[in-house]
Design an enzyme around this catalytic site. Structure first.
Site, PDB file in Angstrom:
ATOM      1  N   ARG A 186      50.803  61.734  34.990  1.00 18.71           N
ATOM      2  CA  ARG A 186      51.178  62.689  33.948  1.00 18.71           C
ATOM      3  C   ARG A 186      50.137  62.926  32.856  1.00 18.71           C
ATOM      4  O   ARG A 186      50.040  64.053  32.362  1.00 18.71           O
ATOM      5  CB  ARG A 186      52.522  62.256  33.347  1.00 18.71           C
ATOM      6  N   LYS A 242      54.743  53.013  50.406  1.00 17.50           N
ATOM      7  CA  LYS A 242      55.208  51.639  50.177  1.00 17.50           C
ATOM      8  C   LYS A 242      56.065  51.119  51.330  1.00 17.50           C
ATOM      9  O   LYS A 242      57.225  50.721  51.153  1.00 17.50           O
ATOM     10  CB  LYS A 242      55.978  51.558  48.852  1.00 17.50           C
ATOM     11  N   PHE A 243      55.499  51.075  52.522  1.00 15.13           N
ATOM     12  CA  PHE A 243      56.234  50.615  53.700  1.00 15.13           C
ATOM     13  C   PHE A 243      56.751  49.185  53.508  1.00 15.13           C
ATOM     14  O   PHE A 243      56.036  48.301  53.044  1.00 15.13           O
ATOM     15  CB  PHE A 243      55.335  50.638  54.933  1.00 15.13           C
ATOM     16  N   HIS A 244      58.009  48.979  53.899  1.00 14.46           N
ATOM     17  CA  HIS A 244      58.631  47.660  53.792  1.00 14.46           C
ATOM     18  C   HIS A 244      59.769  47.599  54.797  1.00 14.46           C
ATOM     19  O   HIS A 244      60.856  48.124  54.563  1.00 14.46           O
ATOM     20  CB  HIS A 244      59.161  47.447  52.366  1.00 14.46           C
ATOM     21  N   ASP A 245      59.488  46.967  55.937  1.00 14.23           N
ATOM     22  CA  ASP A 245      60.479  46.902  57.005  1.00 14.23           C
ATOM     23  C   ASP A 245      60.065  45.773  57.938  1.00 14.23           C
ATOM     24  O   ASP A 245      59.159  44.992  57.616  1.00 14.23           O
ATOM     25  CB  ASP A 245      60.541  48.260  57.734  1.00 14.23           C
ATOM     26  N   THR A 271      58.120  47.979  62.938  1.00  8.99           N
ATOM     27  CA  THR A 271      58.320  49.295  62.329  1.00  8.99           C
ATOM     28  C   THR A 271      57.166  49.654  61.401  1.00  8.99           C
ATOM     29  O   THR A 271      56.639  50.777  61.438  1.00  8.99           O
ATOM     30  CB  THR A 271      59.642  49.317  61.549  1.00  8.99           C
ATOM     31  N   PRO A 316      58.149  43.886  60.983  1.00 11.04           N
ATOM     32  CA  PRO A 316      56.738  44.056  61.335  1.00 11.04           C
ATOM     33  C   PRO A 316      56.449  45.180  62.322  1.00 11.04           C
ATOM     34  O   PRO A 316      55.482  45.940  62.128  1.00 11.04           O
ATOM     35  CB  PRO A 316      56.365  42.694  61.919  1.00 11.04           C
ATOM     36  N   ASP A 337      51.076  57.033  49.474  1.00  9.04           N
ATOM     37  CA  ASP A 337      51.739  55.908  48.813  1.00  9.04           C
ATOM     38  C   ASP A 337      53.230  55.913  49.130  1.00  9.04           C
ATOM     39  O   ASP A 337      54.059  56.312  48.311  1.00  9.04           O
ATOM     40  CB  ASP A 337      51.501  55.998  47.304  1.00  9.04           C
ATOM     41  N   LYS A 389      46.968  60.987  45.069  1.00 11.63           N
ATOM     42  CA  LYS A 389      48.047  60.147  45.581  1.00 11.63           C
ATOM     43  C   LYS A 389      49.258  61.009  45.916  1.00 11.63           C
ATOM     44  O   LYS A 389      49.779  61.727  45.065  1.00 11.63           O
ATOM     45  CB  LYS A 389      48.443  59.075  44.564  1.00 11.63           C
ATOM     46  N   THR A 400      54.674  48.440  38.198  1.00 15.06           N
ATOM     47  CA  THR A 400      54.314  48.438  36.778  1.00 15.06           C
ATOM     48  C   THR A 400      55.483  48.811  35.870  1.00 15.06           C
ATOM     49  O   THR A 400      55.403  48.651  34.659  1.00 15.06           O
ATOM     50  CB  THR A 400      53.141  49.390  36.508  1.00 15.06           C
TER      51      THR A 400
END
Length: 240
Positions: A215, A61-64, A68, A66, A59, A32, A123
């Site tokens: 980790r 985490k796209f958030h914009d 973009t 639609p 990873d 990842k 999480t």
């Protein structure tokens, strides 16, 4: 079972990331690459890891809006990512356009379509934080299931969710929906900043498709041995 184990390369240098990839590429299923590494060294880290034989879970985490996110999804698909993430809270249109963009790009380039995953609730977030700071009053599990169903109905392949929500997602979305679970901590490892955690054996028993571990593997003096211990725990979950 090792194909179900994804190692989080939460480091800040190309050298550390590639050293870990060299040590682990034949012992785990994928690596990842999150915001820390991607933003530190740039997108070429994806092909660098692939050149060593590792599959890459991007990873970011796209958030914009639609358009973009769908265009970003095309770019990540073109890089040959094994998986990538966007936020379910971005809504149905964002997820639908992104899923379509991925399918079109993979077909045009004649490459394998990446697995597209929707982020549900991180999480690190407890129920108290979810209600008092995020401002959503329903139980986390209920919200996770609603976002999982929305993602599935939008053409998304699966979700990233706490292992605590695996059973509820399986019940709502069926056996083929992909569930990727961070927050995995073997009994011999510290929980760090994760709140909703579970052991590898427990997560596999409940039906997780892939486990993400950082980790407890990467911070060890011998990461390959740590990875093998976790794979063994996962196998115990299957055979229990």
């Amino acid at each position: 079972m090792k194909e179900k184990l994804i190692v989080a390369l939460d480091v800040s240098t190309r050298e550390k990331a590639l050293r870990l990839a060299e040590q682990l590429w034949d012992k785990v299923g994928a690596f990842k690459v999150g915001m820390q590494l991607y933003n530190s060294v740039g997108p070429d880290i994806v092909k660098d890891i692939q050149a060593l034989g590792g599959k890459v879970f991007v990873d970011l985490k796209f958030h914009d809006i639609p358009n973009t996110v769908s265009q970003a999804s095309r770019i990540i698909t073109g890089k040959g990512a094994f998986m990538f993430t966007l936020h379910a809270s971005g809504g149905k249109e964002m997820m639908e356009k992104s899923a379509l963009a991925v399918q079109e790009t993979a077909a045009e380039m004649k490459i394998t379509k990446p697995i597209v995953l929707a982020i549900t609730v991180l999480t690190s977030i407890s129920q108290e934080v979810f209600q008092n700071e995020v401002g959503i009053q329903r139980p986390i599990e209920d919200q996770v299931v609603e976002w999982a169903k929305l993602a599935q109905n939008s053409g998304i392949d699966g979700v990233v969710a706490s292992p605590k929500e695996i059973s509820a997602i399986r019940k709502a979305c069926g056996p083929d929906f992909i569930i990727v679970t961070p927050g995995i901590r073997p009994l011999w490892a510290a929980s760090n900043d994760q709140k909703r955690i579970m052991t590898p054996k427990e997560a596999v028993q409940l039906g997780a498709t892939y486990l993400v571990v950082g980790r407890p593997i990467t911070a060890q003096e011998k990461p390959g041995e740590a990875a093998q211990k976790i794979v063994t725990e996962m196998e115990e979950g299957i055979h229990a």
